[in-house]
Design an enzyme around this catalytic site. Structure first.
Site, PDB file in Angstrom:
ATOM      1  N   ARG A  90       0.995  -1.666  -0.027  1.00 34.25           N
ATOM      2  CA  ARG A  90      -0.350   0.379   0.184  1.00 34.25           C
ATOM      3  C   ARG A  90       1.465   1.005   0.197  1.00 34.25           C
ATOM      4  NH1 ARG A  90      -6.011   0.893   2.812  1.00 34.25           N
ATOM      5  NH2 ARG A  90      -5.982   3.008   1.859  1.00 34.25           N
TER       6      ARG A  90
ATOM      7  N   HIS B 169      -4.738  18.829  -2.969  1.00 32.48           N
ATOM      8  CA  HIS B 169      -4.088  17.558  -2.710  1.00 32.48           C
ATOM      9  C   HIS B 169      -3.097  17.405  -3.985  1.00 32.48           C
ATOM     10  CE1 HIS B 169      -2.827  13.961  -0.979  1.00 32.48           C
ATOM     11  NE2 HIS B 169      -3.017  13.357  -2.410  1.00 32.48           N
TER      12      HIS B 169
END
Ligand SMILES: NC(=O)c1ccc[n+]([C@@H]2O[C@H](COP(=O)([O-])OP(=O)(O)OC[C@H]3O[C@@H](n4cnc5c(N)ncnc54)[C@H](O)[C@@H]3O)[C@@H](O)[C@H]2O)c1
Length: 356
Positions: A238, A261
């Site tokens: 991940r 972001h």
């Protein structure tokens, strides 16, 4: 009515489907939503006031004889919703509704809204059924899938949260038509990230994103689904989803979270590509592809030269730094990521490559 939709299954301990299609959260295709609400008596829809029309489309989809009662709970727009006080306000509303374990919370909005709704669903009665209806591209390809939820504290973003898998995610592409260009670009940065770490074909589609929105979302969701299914928390594979995020998070911090972001991780990916040129031998043409593509998508590819001390300090403070050495997701080739510790002199030297 059948509206063609694609389904990606996210595996793991609590598997769930992510459905992607046009109009799948509205009255033209009510079956998707109704199926996910099956058996509930009360449904609390958490949405920002600016997206009242989207919430009303949800309501129109579930209206009818044996439908559950739908309660529209408006919260502040965007990041202002990710506050403990807003969560506490929702808990109070849920108590008033007597929302039980058989009932459902629906998050309808951008990533900030789905993070809040997920957090409240994961904590109310220690966890009730959650359905996510992301309305931003970033929400569809990232925030609303993967089961992470959080609210912010004054001390930092996303410091309090729970892992709570949804029962299902409906990515209704119709929502994207009203998305402002900067929000769209922010989501496209996460799509590009999926391309760089795992799916080079995505990068080809991104050369002309508009006609390929469905395929872009499907492929990006598939990349994230593959990784989170084997690694819910983040210690292993991940971590590769954090490509571009080490510098990106630092820029967000230095800018006081006024940058989108995706804009911040865009610069972060260009930086990671330049680092990879020096550390893992990423070929020059594949490095070059980063700024070329990201710039075309309307994203920044450079940052302030004088910000290096602040950026370095912010990277060191990032919760993902381990044992003092900064670790980066770096590519050997596009589609082949590795997590590599990098020494500070090299970080400083490479920063010059992303300065304007
Ligand atoms: N849980 C996770 O794994 C995860 C992953 C990535 C990001 N996140 C979180 O997601 C958030 C960022 O998500 P975001 O970029 O979607 O931001 P956001 O939720 O703040 O939405 C951005 C803006 O777009 C507006 N908007 C939403 N949908 C719209 C639509 N269809 N048309 C017009 N306007 C619309 C919103 O009202 C808001 O003003 C951050 O809080 C971040 O921490 C979470």
């Amino acid at each position: 009515v059948t509206v063609p939709a694609r389904v990606i299954r996210v595996g793991g301990r609590d598997p769930y489907p992510v459905t992607i299609g046009w109009g799948i959260s509205g009255p033209e295709a009510p079956g998707h939503l109704r199926h996910l609400l099956d058996g509930a008596a009360e449904v609390a829809v958490v949405y920002p006031g600016s997206l009242t029309a989207a919430a009303e489309r949800l309501a129109a989809a579930v209206r009818g004889a044996h439908a559950p009662r739908l309660h529209l709970l408006a919260v502040p727009d965007g990041e202002a919703a990710k506050e403990v006080a807003v969560a506490a306000g929702l808990w109070a509303r849920l108590a008033g509704l007597r929302l039980s374990r058989a009932d459902v919370i629906v998050g309808c909005g951008g990533g900030a809204t789905t993070d809040l709704a997920g957090f409240v669903a994961g904590t109310w009665l220690r966890g009730v059924r959650l359905v996510q209806v992301p309305t931003t591209l970033l929400g569809m390809v990232d925030a609303a899938i993967g089961a992470k939820t959080a609210v912010n504290l004054a001390a930092g973003k996303n410091l309090v949260g729970v892992i709570h898998a949804p029962a299902g995610v409906l990515c209704d592409l119709a929502h994207l038509s009203s998305l402002p260009a900067a929000e769209r670009a922010s989501g496209l940065a996460e799509v590009a990230k999926c391309g760089f770490i795992a799916d080079p074909d995505l990068l080809d589609l991104l050369e002309d994103p508009e006609p390929h929105l469905e395929e872009l979302v499907v492929r990006s969701v598939a990349v994230k689904a593959r990784v989170v299914a084997v690694d819910l928390r983040e210690a292993g594979p991940r971590e590769t989803l954090n490509y571009g995020h080490t510098l990106g998070h630092a820029i967000e911090r230095v800018e006081g979270y006024t940058w989108r972001h995706g804009a911040a991780i865009s610069v972060g990916m260009v930086y990671a590509a330049r680092l990879a040129g020096r550390v893992t031998g990423l070929p020059a043409a594949e490095q070059e592809r980063h700024p070329r593509l990201l710039h075309r998508l309307g994203l920044p590819v450079s940052y302030r030269a004088d910000a290096w001390p602040a950026v370095l300090e912010a990277m060191r403070a990032d919760k993902k730094a381990r044992a003092g050495t900064l670790r980066f997701v770096l590519l050997r080739r596009i589609g082949n990521p590795h997590v590599v510790p990098v020494d500070e002199p090299l970080l400083a030297a490479t920063y010059a490559d992303v300065c304007r």
